[in-house]
Design an enzyme around this catalytic site. Structure first.
Site, PDB file in Angstrom:
ATOM      1  CD  GLU A 124      -2.841  -1.165   2.372  1.00  0.00           C
ATOM      2  OE1 GLU A 124      -4.056  -1.245   2.178  1.00  0.00           O
ATOM      3  OE2 GLU A 124      -2.340  -1.154   3.500  1.00  0.00           O
ATOM      4  CB  CYS A 131       3.213   7.286   3.592  1.00  0.00           C
ATOM      5  SG  CYS A 131       3.707   6.048   4.764  1.00  0.00           S
ATOM      6  CB  CYS A 148       7.405  -5.704   8.082  1.00  0.00           C
ATOM      7  SG  CYS A 148       8.889  -5.127   8.933  1.00  0.00           S
ATOM      8  CB  CYS A 157       7.032  -3.659  15.852  1.00  0.00           C
ATOM      9  SG  CYS A 157       8.667  -3.331  15.177  1.00  0.00           S
ATOM     10  CB  CYS A 203       3.583  -2.637  13.553  1.00  0.00           C
ATOM     11  SG  CYS A 203       3.566  -2.309  11.789  1.00  0.00           S
ATOM     12  N   GLY A 206       6.962  -2.329   5.590  1.00  0.00           N
ATOM     13  CA  GLY A 206       8.303  -2.886   5.470  1.00  0.00           C
ATOM     14  C   GLY A 206       9.398  -2.106   6.162  1.00  0.00           C
ATOM     15  CD  GLU A 207      13.778  -1.281   8.914  1.00  0.00           C
ATOM     16  OE1 GLU A 207      13.009  -0.925   9.803  1.00  0.00           O
ATOM     17  OE2 GLU A 207      14.619  -0.498   8.401  1.00  0.00           O
ATOM     18  CB  SER A 233      10.654   5.703   9.030  1.00  0.00           C
ATOM     19  OG  SER A 233      10.302   5.167  10.282  1.00  0.00           O
ATOM     20  CG  HIS A 254       8.217   2.935  18.879  1.00  0.00           C
ATOM     21  ND1 HIS A 254       7.599   4.115  18.533  1.00  0.00           N
ATOM     22  CD2 HIS A 254       8.349   2.251  17.717  1.00  0.00           C
ATOM     23  CE1 HIS A 254       7.370   4.128  17.234  1.00  0.00           C
ATOM     24  NE2 HIS A 254       7.821   3.015  16.710  1.00  0.00           N
ATOM     25  CG  ASN A 310      -3.023   5.216  14.328  1.00  0.00           C
ATOM     26  OD1 ASN A 310      -3.808   6.052  14.725  1.00  0.00           O
ATOM     27  ND2 ASN A 310      -1.874   5.530  13.732  1.00  0.00           N
ATOM     28  CB  CYS A 317       1.448   5.441  11.822  1.00  0.00           C
ATOM     29  SG  CYS A 317       2.086   6.975  11.293  1.00  0.00           S
TER      30      CYS A 317
HETATM   31  N1  SAH Z   1       9.579  -0.195   9.347  1.00  0.00           N
HETATM   32  C1  SAH Z   1       9.847   1.178   9.468  1.00  0.00           C
HETATM   33  C2  SAH Z   1       8.931   2.056   8.642  1.00  0.00           C
HETATM   34  C3  SAH Z   1       7.451   1.710   8.631  1.00  0.00           C
HETATM   35  S1  SAH Z   1       6.517   1.902  10.074  1.00  0.00           S
HETATM   36  C4  SAH Z   1       9.804   1.589  10.913  1.00  0.00           C
HETATM   37  O1  SAH Z   1       9.367   0.808  11.752  1.00  0.00           O
HETATM   38  O2  SAH Z   1      10.258   2.685  11.201  1.00  0.00           O
HETATM   39  C5  SAH Z   1       6.121   3.640  10.165  1.00  0.00           C
HETATM   40  C6  SAH Z   1       5.908   4.154  11.606  1.00  0.00           C
HETATM   41  O3  SAH Z   1       4.616   3.761  12.135  1.00  0.00           O
HETATM   42  C7  SAH Z   1       6.929   3.598  12.585  1.00  0.00           C
HETATM   43  O4  SAH Z   1       7.416   4.584  13.427  1.00  0.00           O
HETATM   44  C8  SAH Z   1       6.106   2.606  13.352  1.00  0.00           C
HETATM   45  O5  SAH Z   1       6.685   2.309  14.558  1.00  0.00           O
HETATM   46  C9  SAH Z   1       4.771   3.303  13.471  1.00  0.00           C
HETATM   47  N2  SAH Z   1       3.679   2.415  13.844  1.00  0.00           N
HETATM   48  C10 SAH Z   1       3.588   1.080  13.629  1.00  0.00           C
HETATM   49  N3  SAH Z   1       2.410   0.612  14.111  1.00  0.00           N
HETATM   50  C11 SAH Z   1       1.752   1.661  14.644  1.00  0.00           C
HETATM   51  C12 SAH Z   1       0.460   1.809  15.253  1.00  0.00           C
HETATM   52  N4  SAH Z   1      -0.364   0.786  15.393  1.00  0.00           N
HETATM   53  N5  SAH Z   1       0.084   3.035  15.667  1.00  0.00           N
HETATM   54  C13 SAH Z   1       0.910   4.103  15.473  1.00  0.00           C
HETATM   55  N6  SAH Z   1       2.124   4.027  14.877  1.00  0.00           N
HETATM   56  C14 SAH Z   1       2.546   2.824  14.472  1.00  0.00           C
HETATM   57 FE1  SF4 Z   2       8.060  -2.820  12.968  1.00  0.00          FE
HETATM   58 FE2  SF4 Z   2       8.137  -0.969  10.993  1.00  0.00          FE
HETATM   59 FE3  SF4 Z   2       8.034  -3.592  10.411  1.00  0.00          FE
HETATM   60 FE4  SF4 Z   2       5.912  -2.398  11.460  1.00  0.00          FE
HETATM   61  S1  SF4 Z   2       6.812  -1.960   9.465  1.00  0.00           S
HETATM   62  S2  SF4 Z   2       6.748  -4.408  12.040  1.00  0.00           S
HETATM   63  S3  SF4 Z   2       6.858  -0.903  12.838  1.00  0.00           S
HETATM   64  S4  SF4 Z   2       9.693  -2.547  11.479  1.00  0.00           S
END
Ligand code: SAH
Ligand code: SF4
Length: 373
Positions: free
Chosen positions: A108, A121, A128, A132, A135, A183-184, A215, A239, A314, A357
């Site tokens: 997306e 974005c 991914c 986390c 997420c 994704g990372e 990011s 975080h 979120n 996010c």
């Molecule tokens: N993988 C990378 C980039 C994608 S995530 C990273 O983790 O940085 C983009 C951002 O959204 C990150 O800061 C992530 O920690 C945050 N994020 C993930 N899940 C979320 C949620 N449920 N609510 C708010 N922010 C979230």
């Molecule tokens: Fe973690 Fe970013 Fe991957 Fe979500 S997209 S699982 S926040 S590394």
């Protein structure tokens, strides 16, 4: 298929299979291709401009190439964008597209308009691997890296859909890019670096370097390369200010703990010539949001030019956390501000279409299962 997206991509039976996609190639690569097929290298500049400056959707659009050359190019090359399978518009103006790639995988991208800018974005992977705990993307099992053509293809589609390629004195709607989709990015560093070169090239897509932010969840051993080869702005998904809390919610902290991560972050602004690091901090009720956490955070990043983005959590279906109380988010911000650290609270955008996010997740799992049958 919408008229806006007519291009050489054919979902299903595919006439572009085995053809090389000009999208994703830089000028040097196109030059090499021209030499390989016995054409003059200067043709590369024409093709490059058609793709990245005029938004050509097909070789046939390249009207300053002779018909015989276009026919020759058709035999081996294509101009292939990802295919748009879904497009949603939020009541706050945020837009989300689901894009399908040649192998059926999907990812997306989200556009967030604001009064003085528009931020796209983009995704760097399908799914991914990093799981986390907060997420949604991390719950998606099927994962692969996006190719350069698939990363740059997202920006190209956004330009097609949002504003077109030739502006008659109007301001661009798409001004900023953040790699904060699925994704990372730093598990796909080669393709991210090559894509950034194409996206920032002044002769082509020409997005300002300073307006692109990558990011990462903290893949420390890739940061030096990112900074020195791209000058991209950096956002670190921090975080938590201590290893115990961070490891609980971000398993990657076992591999790159805070000592390792902070060590390279302290050097990043100098390596990359950027002026500060953005720290992302998702507010999880009772997990990482106490005043004590805020004080520890201020201590941790002391001395690094910083901004902390406080992100209200979120939720998604069956997500294991709740968002912190608004009052506690304010308290947290105040403690950071007292320590002279700017700490804006991020406004949630596109929640009604699951575009906020951490809410992104495609259906590629199902496609993966179906393909394995
Ligand atoms: N993988 C990378 C980039 C994608 S995530 C990273 O983790 O940085 C983009 C951002 O959204 C990150 O800061 C992530 O920690 C945050 N994020 C993930 N899940 C979320 C949620 N449920 N609510 C708010 N922010 C979230
Ligand atoms: Fe973690 Fe970013 Fe991957 Fe979500 S997209 S699982 S926040 S590394």
């Amino acid at each position: 298929m919408s008229n806006k997206q007519l291009n050489d991509f054919m979902p299903g039976g595919n006439m572009t299979d085995n053809k090389k996609n000009f999208i994703g190639m830089d000028i040097e690569q196109i030059k090499q291709e021209m030499v390989m097929i016995g054409e003059k290298p200067f043709r590369a500049k024409q093709i490059y401009l058609w793709i990245y400056s005029k938004g050509a959707k097909s070789i046939d659009d390249m009207t300053d190439l002779s018909k015989s050359l276009r026919e020759k190019l058709h035999r081996n090359y294509c101009v292939s964008r990802p295919y748009i399978t879904n497009h949603q518009v939020s009541k706050d103006g945020t837009q989300k597209w689901l894009l399908k790639y040649k192998d059926g995988n999907e990812a997306e991208m989200v556009f967030i308009p604001e009064y003085d800018r528009g931020t796209l974005c983009v995704s760097s992977q399908v799914g991914c691997t990093l799981t986390c705990k907060f997420c949604h993307t991390g719950t998606q099992k099927l994962v692969r890296n996006l190719e350069i053509s698939e990363i740059t293809g997202q920006v190209i589609i956004a330009r097609d859909m949002l504003e077109g390629w030739q502006l008659n004195g109007e301001k661009r709607k798409l001004t900023n890019i953040v790699f904060m989709g699925m994704g990372e990015p730093l598990y796909n560093t080669d393709n991210i670096i090559s894509s950034l070169k194409i996206l920032t090239d002044k002769n082509g897509i020409a997005i300002s370097k300073r307006k692109i932010t990558v990011s990462t969840s903290g893949v420390a051993d890739q940061l030096e390369r990112l900074g020195s080869e791209t000058n991209a702005s950096l956002a670190i998904s921090l975080h938590a200010p201590d290893d115990e809390t961070r490891t609980k919610i971000m398993p990657i902290n076992k591999k790159y703990n805070l000592d390792i991560l902070m060590d390279i972050c302290r050097k990043y602004p100098e390596i990359s010539n950027t002026n500060r690091i953005t720290w992302e901090y998702v507010m999880l009720k009772g997990v990482n949001d106490t005043n004590e956490h805020a004080k520890l955070l201020a201590k941790l990043i002391k001395g690094i030019p910083s901004k902390v983005n406080l992100i209200p959590f979120n939720p998604w279906d069956n997500s294991p956390y709740e968002c912190s109380e608004p009052e506690q988010i304010q308290n947290f911000a105040k403690i950071l501000l007292k320590n002279k650290i700017p700490a804006p609270i991020r406004k949630t955008r596109g929640e009604d279409i699951m575009a906020a996010c951490g809410q992104l997740k495609s259906e590629s799992e199902r496609i993966g299962k179906w393909q394995k049958k």
